[in-house]
Design an enzyme around this catalytic site. Structure first.
Site, PDB file in Angstrom:
ATOM      1  N   GLN A 102       0.854  -1.195   0.000  1.00 20.37           N
ATOM      2  CA  GLN A 102       0.000   0.000   0.000  1.00 20.37           C
ATOM      3  C   GLN A 102       0.885   1.238   0.000  1.00 20.37           C
ATOM      4  O   GLN A 102       1.850   1.316   0.768  1.00 20.37           O
ATOM      5  CB  GLN A 102      -0.897   0.012   1.237  1.00 20.37           C
ATOM      6  CG  GLN A 102      -1.922   1.139   1.180  1.00 20.37           C
ATOM      7  CD  GLN A 102      -2.762   1.249   2.426  1.00 20.37           C
ATOM      8  OE1 GLN A 102      -2.236   1.503   3.510  1.00 20.37           O
ATOM      9  NE2 GLN A 102      -4.058   1.071   2.297  1.00 20.37           N
ATOM     10  N   TYR A 166      -6.582  10.189   4.512  1.00 21.10           N
ATOM     11  CA  TYR A 166      -5.290  10.655   4.016  1.00 21.10           C
ATOM     12  C   TYR A 166      -5.461  11.424   2.699  1.00 21.10           C
ATOM     13  O   TYR A 166      -6.575  11.599   2.206  1.00 21.10           O
ATOM     14  CB  TYR A 166      -4.332   9.466   3.860  1.00 21.10           C
ATOM     15  CG  TYR A 166      -3.839   8.928   5.188  1.00 21.10           C
ATOM     16  CD1 TYR A 166      -3.285   9.778   6.144  1.00 21.10           C
ATOM     17  CD2 TYR A 166      -3.932   7.577   5.513  1.00 21.10           C
ATOM     18  CE1 TYR A 166      -2.842   9.301   7.366  1.00 21.10           C
ATOM     19  CE2 TYR A 166      -3.487   7.085   6.739  1.00 21.10           C
ATOM     20  CZ  TYR A 166      -2.950   7.954   7.658  1.00 21.10           C
ATOM     21  OH  TYR A 166      -2.510   7.483   8.866  1.00 21.10           O
ATOM     22  N   ARG A 213      -7.651   1.501  -1.656  1.00 18.19           N
ATOM     23  CA  ARG A 213      -8.318   1.515  -0.341  1.00 18.19           C
ATOM     24  C   ARG A 213      -9.271   2.687  -0.374  1.00 18.19           C
ATOM     25  O   ARG A 213      -8.873   3.843  -0.563  1.00 18.19           O
ATOM     26  CB  ARG A 213      -7.295   1.680   0.787  1.00 18.19           C
ATOM     27  CG  ARG A 213      -7.906   1.356   2.170  1.00 18.19           C
ATOM     28  CD  ARG A 213      -7.903  -0.126   2.412  1.00 18.19           C
ATOM     29  NE  ARG A 213      -8.965  -0.654   3.254  1.00 18.19           N
ATOM     30  CZ  ARG A 213      -8.864  -0.949   4.527  1.00 18.19           C
ATOM     31  NH1 ARG A 213      -7.744  -0.711   5.157  1.00 18.19           N
ATOM     32  NH2 ARG A 213      -9.874  -1.493   5.177  1.00 18.19           N
ATOM     33  N   ARG A 312      -6.509  -6.126  12.499  1.00 16.17           N
ATOM     34  CA  ARG A 312      -6.253  -6.501  13.895  1.00 16.17           C
ATOM     35  C   ARG A 312      -6.640  -7.956  14.140  1.00 16.17           C
ATOM     36  O   ARG A 312      -6.006  -8.668  14.932  1.00 16.17           O
ATOM     37  CB  ARG A 312      -7.055  -5.592  14.836  1.00 16.17           C
ATOM     38  CG  ARG A 312      -6.618  -4.149  14.844  1.00 16.17           C
ATOM     39  CD  ARG A 312      -7.668  -3.280  15.481  1.00 16.17           C
ATOM     40  NE  ARG A 312      -8.943  -3.395  14.783  1.00 16.17           N
ATOM     41  CZ  ARG A 312     -10.054  -2.753  15.110  1.00 16.17           C
ATOM     42  NH1 ARG A 312     -10.058  -1.948  16.150  1.00 16.17           N
ATOM     43  NH2 ARG A 312     -11.165  -2.910  14.420  1.00 16.17           N
TER      44      ARG A 312
HETATM   45  C1  LIG Z   1      -3.431   0.365  14.355  1.00 13.02           C
HETATM   46  C2  LIG Z   1      -4.086   0.388  13.011  1.00 13.02           C
HETATM   47  C3  LIG Z   1      -3.328   0.653  11.873  1.00 13.02           C
HETATM   48  C4  LIG Z   1      -3.923   0.670  10.609  1.00 13.02           C
HETATM   49  N1  LIG Z   1      -3.153   0.910   9.511  1.00 13.02           N
HETATM   50  C5  LIG Z   1      -3.733   0.944   8.273  1.00 13.02           C
HETATM   51  C6  LIG Z   1      -2.964   1.216   7.106  1.00 13.02           C
HETATM   52  O1  LIG Z   1      -1.731   1.346   7.136  1.00 13.02           O
HETATM   53  N2  LIG Z   1      -3.637   1.299   5.925  1.00 13.02           N
HETATM   54  C7  LIG Z   1      -4.995   1.113   5.820  1.00 13.02           C
HETATM   55  O2  LIG Z   1      -5.556   1.182   4.727  1.00 13.02           O
HETATM   56  N3  LIG Z   1      -5.734   0.812   6.912  1.00 13.02           N
HETATM   57  C8  LIG Z   1      -5.148   0.734   8.122  1.00 13.02           C
HETATM   58  N4  LIG Z   1      -5.910   0.398   9.221  1.00 13.02           N
HETATM   59  C9  LIG Z   1      -7.330  -0.006   9.040  1.00 13.02           C
HETATM   60  C10 LIG Z   1      -7.430  -1.539   8.869  1.00 13.02           C
HETATM   61  O3  LIG Z   1      -6.933  -1.948   7.615  1.00 13.02           O
HETATM   62  C11 LIG Z   1      -8.877  -2.084   9.007  1.00 13.02           C
HETATM   63  O4  LIG Z   1      -9.706  -1.480   8.046  1.00 13.02           O
HETATM   64  C12 LIG Z   1      -9.503  -1.884  10.374  1.00 13.02           C
HETATM   65  O5  LIG Z   1      -8.578  -2.052  11.414  1.00 13.02           O
HETATM   66  C13 LIG Z   1     -10.683  -2.843  10.579  1.00 13.02           C
HETATM   67  O6  LIG Z   1     -10.299  -4.203  10.445  1.00 13.02           O
HETATM   68  P1  LIG Z   1      -9.973  -5.131  11.752  1.00 13.02           P
HETATM   69  O7  LIG Z   1     -11.205  -5.084  12.628  1.00 13.02           O
HETATM   70  O8  LIG Z   1      -9.661  -6.515  11.250  1.00 13.02           O
HETATM   71  O9  LIG Z   1      -8.819  -4.480  12.434  1.00 13.02           O
HETATM   72  C14 LIG Z   1      -5.320   0.394  10.483  1.00 13.02           C
HETATM   73  C15 LIG Z   1      -6.060   0.109  11.631  1.00 13.02           C
HETATM   74  C16 LIG Z   1      -5.474   0.099  12.861  1.00 13.02           C
HETATM   75  C17 LIG Z   1      -6.308  -0.236  14.066  1.00 13.02           C
END
Ligand SMILES: Cc1cc2nc3c(=O)[nH]c(=O)nc-3n(C[C@H](O)[C@H](O)[C@H](O)COP(=O)(O)O)c2cc1C
Length: 371
Positions: A102, A166, A213, A312
């Site tokens: 990404q 972003y 994204r 996560r």
């Molecule tokens: C600590 C953290 C860092 C994240 N970093 C990114 C990232 O670098 N790029 C992105 O598109 N989404 C990022 N996300 C969003 C996740 O890709 C995802 O959409 C979101 O956490 C929900 O999915 P989950 O419940 O499996 O965590 C981040 C989320 C968290 C909590």
């Protein structure tokens, strides 16, 4: 049992062995200055061993000086990191997963003294400087150069980060884009910059899949909603995007108490994905507390998305795909609402993130590798 989840799918001409992807997750594991570190390689090896078909590596910067979230944001803007990026791609691929990088410009959310943005809309007490049209043009080139670097490093795909509020999404949003030139005003003008980025990236990488994204709803009173984001998704499809990975919310909405509650629900972004999927033919990914195989299967069977993204959820239990595939989903260690989102809190404090569900031994292993 999970006939949809474990059925292969073609994305941008490449076959994914199942419908499980890792959604990008920045955890602060890169070395200082954004180098590919031993901890980063260790972590992504584990993620790739999970059995997920594709690992989307966290947001990596197209401009370390102005566009990085932090000094630990992986650098995709310099050939100095080419070898490290190559090692990262190979580490993932060696475990049988596809590797996608990404790429991002953080704009008004960059961790820099004087952030830039489409317009000077106050951002957590700071007023970002509005970009000139020459600068906008140069940033589009930076995305193209970073995408070329990802291809050269051996990644299978590249993903443009148009989520989380972003820079790409700052242009689309009526909340952050109040320009009165060709890049502001009508929706057609506000989507010009991300479409220009996509076009430059595609010219630079040729026959190489480029995903997006996608911010479907900012969850802000004056923010972007499905009414405008869905036509944007259609425009991305027309411009040749390989897939759309749907999300909701930005740093300005994530911490509003009502949104914190909303985000505790299982598959909380699946309806946003469904609204997009309804209007496009390209594969759509949904993330957000995809608790287990039953939930993932249902989301796909209901036609809300084609693939799931685990962020996560996979960090918490890297055996999620195996346990689901082997009929042991009751053994999954859950990332759920009973955790106060410890990983996010650590990241927001500028620290490396460890999961509150990990054993003390596993946390020690990670800490020992952190540099
Ligand atoms: C600590 C953290 C860092 C994240 N970093 C990114 C990232 O670098 N790029 C992105 O598109 N989404 C990022 N996300 C969003 C996740 O890709 C995802 O959409 C979101 O956490 C929900 O999915 P989950 O419940 O499996 O965590 C981040 C989320 C968290 C909590």
């Amino acid at each position: 049992m999970f006939s949809h989840l474990f059925t292969p799918i073609t994305v941008g001409g490449i076959t994914l062995k199942n419908r499980i992807t890792m959604a990008p997750l920045y955890l602060g594991y890169a070395g200082p200055g954004g180098a590919v570190s031993p901890l980063l390689l260790y972590h992504y090896r584990l993620m790739a061993q999970s059995g997920a078909a594709m690992i989307v590596v966290e947001g990596s910067t197209v401009d370390h000086t102005l566009g990085s979230g932090s000094d630990r944001t992986i650098r995709a803007d310099t050939d100095d990191n080419l070898e490290g990026l190559g090692r990262l791609a190979r580490t993932i691929q060696k475990e049988g997963a596809l590797a996608c990088l990404q790429i991002n410009h953080a704009g008004r959310f960059a961790g820099v003294a004087e952030p830039v943005a489409p317009f000077g809309v106050e951002t957590f007490g700071k007023l970002p400087r509005a970009l000139t049209s020459q600068e906008i043009d140069r940033i589009a080139d930076r995305f193209a150069q970073a995408a070329s670097r990802a291809k050269k490093a051996g990644f299978d795909m590249v993903e443009l980060h148009g989520g989380t509020g972003y820079l790409l999404s700052q242009f689309v949003s009526p909340h952050t884009n109040k320009r009165d030139d060709d890049y502001g005003g009508s929706l057609e003008n506000r989507i010009k910059f991300p479409l220009m980025v996509l076009s430059r990236v595609k010219s630079a990488v040729g026959d190489f899949p480029v995903g997006y994204r996608f911010l479907a709803d900012e969850w802000l009173p004056d923010g972007l909603t499905l009414q405008e984001s869905v036509p944007f998704a259609e425009a991305l499809e027309k411009a040749g995007i390989a897939y759309i990975s749907v999300m909701g919310g930005t740093y300005e909405s994530f911490f509003i108490p009502e949104m914190v509650e909303k985000c505790k629900a299982v598959a909380y972004m699946a309806d946003l994905a469904a609204a997009v999927k309804n209007k496009v033919q390209v594969p759509v990914i949904t993330a957000g507390r995809i608790k287990n195989g039953t939930v993932a299967e249902q989301v796909i069977a209901d036609g809300k998305a084609d693939l799931v993204g685990l962020a996560r959820v996979l960090m918490c239990d890297p055996e999620w795909p195996k346990k689901v595939g082997e009929g042991r989903e009751q053994e999954i260690t859950h990332c759920d609402e009973t955790c106060p989102d410890a990983c996010t809190q650590l990241v927001m404090k500028g620290k490396p993130a460890y999961c509150s569900r990990w054993s003390p031994k596993k946390v020690r292993q990670y800490k020992a590798l952190f540099q």
